[in-house]
Design a protein around this motif. Structure first.
Motif, mmCIF file in Angstrom:
data_model
loop_
_atom_site.group_PDB
_atom_site.id
_atom_site.type_symbol
_atom_site.label_atom_id
_atom_site.label_comp_id
_atom_site.label_asym_id
_atom_site.label_seq_id
_atom_site.Cartn_x
_atom_site.Cartn_y
_atom_site.Cartn_z
ATOM 1 N N GLU A 117 0.868 -1.221 0.037
ATOM 2 C CA GLU A 117 -0.071 0.090 -0.023
ATOM 3 C C GLU A 117 0.801 1.413 -0.027
ATOM 4 O O GLU A 117 1.722 1.256 0.860
ATOM 5 C CB GLU A 117 -1.073 0.022 1.222
ATOM 6 C CG GLU A 117 -1.868 1.210 1.334
ATOM 7 C CD GLU A 117 -2.704 0.955 2.369
ATOM 8 O OE1 GLU A 117 -3.090 2.175 3.010
ATOM 9 O OE2 GLU A 117 -3.420 0.011 2.581
ATOM 10 N N VAL A 118 0.746 2.033 -1.142
ATOM 11 C CA VAL A 118 1.416 3.316 -1.190
ATOM 12 C C VAL A 118 0.767 4.784 -0.879
ATOM 13 O O VAL A 118 1.427 5.478 -0.660
ATOM 14 C CB VAL A 118 2.134 3.274 -2.571
ATOM 15 C CG1 VAL A 118 3.100 2.326 -2.678
ATOM 16 C CG2 VAL A 118 1.090 3.521 -3.358
ATOM 17 N N ALA A 119 -0.519 4.516 -0.581
ATOM 18 C CA ALA A 119 -1.554 5.822 -0.625
ATOM 19 C C ALA A 119 -2.746 5.300 -0.035
ATOM 20 O O ALA A 119 -3.295 4.039 -0.508
ATOM 21 C CB ALA A 119 -1.673 6.474 -1.723
ATOM 22 N N ARG A 120 -3.397 6.166 0.614
ATOM 23 C CA ARG A 120 -4.714 5.747 1.172
ATOM 24 C C ARG A 120 -5.554 7.391 1.400
ATOM 25 O O ARG A 120 -4.854 8.350 1.880
ATOM 26 C CB ARG A 120 -4.496 5.203 2.565
ATOM 27 C CG ARG A 120 -6.044 4.948 3.244
ATOM 28 C CD ARG A 120 -6.032 4.276 4.576
ATOM 29 N NE ARG A 120 -5.422 2.914 4.631
ATOM 30 C CZ ARG A 120 -6.065 1.867 4.848
ATOM 31 N NH1 ARG A 120 -7.267 2.084 5.108
ATOM 32 N NH2 ARG A 120 -5.729 0.780 4.853
ATOM 33 N N ALA A 121 -6.613 7.472 1.027
ATOM 34 C CA ALA A 121 -7.395 8.504 0.928
ATOM 35 C C ALA A 121 -9.001 8.202 1.014
ATOM 36 O O ALA A 121 -9.475 7.293 0.928
ATOM 37 C CB ALA A 121 -7.156 9.562 -0.111
ATOM 38 N N LYS A 122 -9.687 9.526 1.558
ATOM 39 C CA LYS A 122 -10.937 9.410 1.435
ATOM 40 C C LYS A 122 -11.406 9.277 -0.149
ATOM 41 O O LYS A 122 -11.194 9.903 -0.743
ATOM 42 C CB LYS A 122 -11.604 10.554 2.214
ATOM 43 C CG LYS A 122 -13.000 10.535 2.234
ATOM 44 C CD LYS A 122 -13.837 9.684 3.390
ATOM 45 C CE LYS A 122 -15.399 9.962 3.150
ATOM 46 N NZ LYS A 122 -15.941 8.729 3.750
ATOM 47 N N GLY A 123 -12.308 8.277 -0.227
ATOM 48 C CA GLY A 123 -12.852 8.424 -1.642
ATOM 49 C C GLY A 123 -14.199 8.867 -1.795
ATOM 50 O O GLY A 123 -14.615 9.205 -0.759
ATOM 51 N N GLN A 124 -14.812 8.598 -2.845
ATOM 52 C CA GLN A 124 -16.219 8.763 -3.022
ATOM 53 C C GLN A 124 -17.011 7.649 -3.559
ATOM 54 O O GLN A 124 -16.444 6.905 -4.741
ATOM 55 C CB GLN A 124 -16.335 10.018 -4.152
ATOM 56 C CG GLN A 124 -17.679 10.480 -4.145
ATOM 57 C CD GLN A 124 -17.783 11.778 -4.924
ATOM 58 O OE1 GLN A 124 -16.751 12.172 -5.278
ATOM 59 N NE2 GLN A 124 -19.051 12.495 -5.024
ATOM 60 N N ALA A 125 -18.179 7.264 -3.424
ATOM 61 C CA ALA A 125 -18.684 6.247 -4.057
ATOM 62 C C ALA A 125 -18.927 6.373 -5.620
ATOM 63 O O ALA A 125 -19.108 7.390 -6.014
ATOM 64 C CB ALA A 125 -20.273 6.052 -3.548
ATOM 65 N N ILE A 126 -18.731 5.253 -6.073
ATOM 66 C CA ILE A 126 -19.126 5.274 -7.821
ATOM 67 C C ILE A 126 -20.363 5.259 -7.999
ATOM 68 O O ILE A 126 -21.040 4.031 -7.662
ATOM 69 C CB ILE A 126 -18.425 4.305 -8.421
ATOM 70 C CG1 ILE A 126 -16.540 4.410 -8.150
ATOM 71 C CG2 ILE A 126 -18.594 4.114 -9.778
ATOM 72 C CD1 ILE A 126 -15.879 3.226 -8.713
ATOM 73 N N ASP A 127 -21.102 6.309 -8.738
ATOM 74 C CA ASP A 127 -22.566 6.187 -9.158
ATOM 75 C C ASP A 127 -22.765 5.124 -9.886
ATOM 76 O O ASP A 127 -21.948 4.539 -10.780
ATOM 77 C CB ASP A 127 -22.886 7.554 -9.705
ATOM 78 C CG ASP A 127 -24.318 7.738 -9.881
ATOM 79 O OD1 ASP A 127 -25.251 7.009 -9.724
ATOM 80 O OD2 ASP A 127 -24.579 8.746 -10.407
ATOM 81 N N ALA A 128 -24.112 4.501 -9.949
ATOM 82 C CA ALA A 128 -24.377 3.351 -10.627
ATOM 83 C C ALA A 128 -24.779 3.753 -12.033
ATOM 84 O O ALA A 128 -24.393 2.715 -12.917
ATOM 85 C CB ALA A 128 -25.743 2.767 -10.144
#
Length: 85
Positions: A24-35
């Motif tokens: 693992e080289v990075a981690r961040a808050k993501g966002q849900a992928i819209d359907a």
């Protein structure tokens, strides 16, 4: 030829992780992928999309041997098995 294994994981808690060659080289808050996203998925270059204008100078130069998209959870061992090939 050296190959690099790159994996992006967006989990149900909207945590986005970037894993390169099993680390693992990075981690961040993501966002849900819209359907029904407004734009298609692009690999290598994204010019003229609804996401933004990036231009040719940001295009990927190299080869993609295998690309997979999974919608839904995978078993933890599935990713490790795929990365070890």
């Amino acid at each position: 030829n050296d190959w690099t294994f790159v994996l992006g994981v967006l989990d149900g808690k909207q945590q986005l992780r970037l894993i390169v060659d099993g680390k693992e080289v990075a981690r961040a808050k993501g966002q849900a992928i819209d359907a029904t996203p407004a734009d298609a998925m692009s690999l290598g270059m994204d010019s003229g999309s609804l996401v933004g204008e990036y231009g040719d100078d940001n295009g990927f130069e190299g080869q993609l041997r295998d690309v997979r998209y999974y919608r839904g959870p995978l078993q933890e061992g599935e990713l490790a098995k795929w990365a070890s090939r």
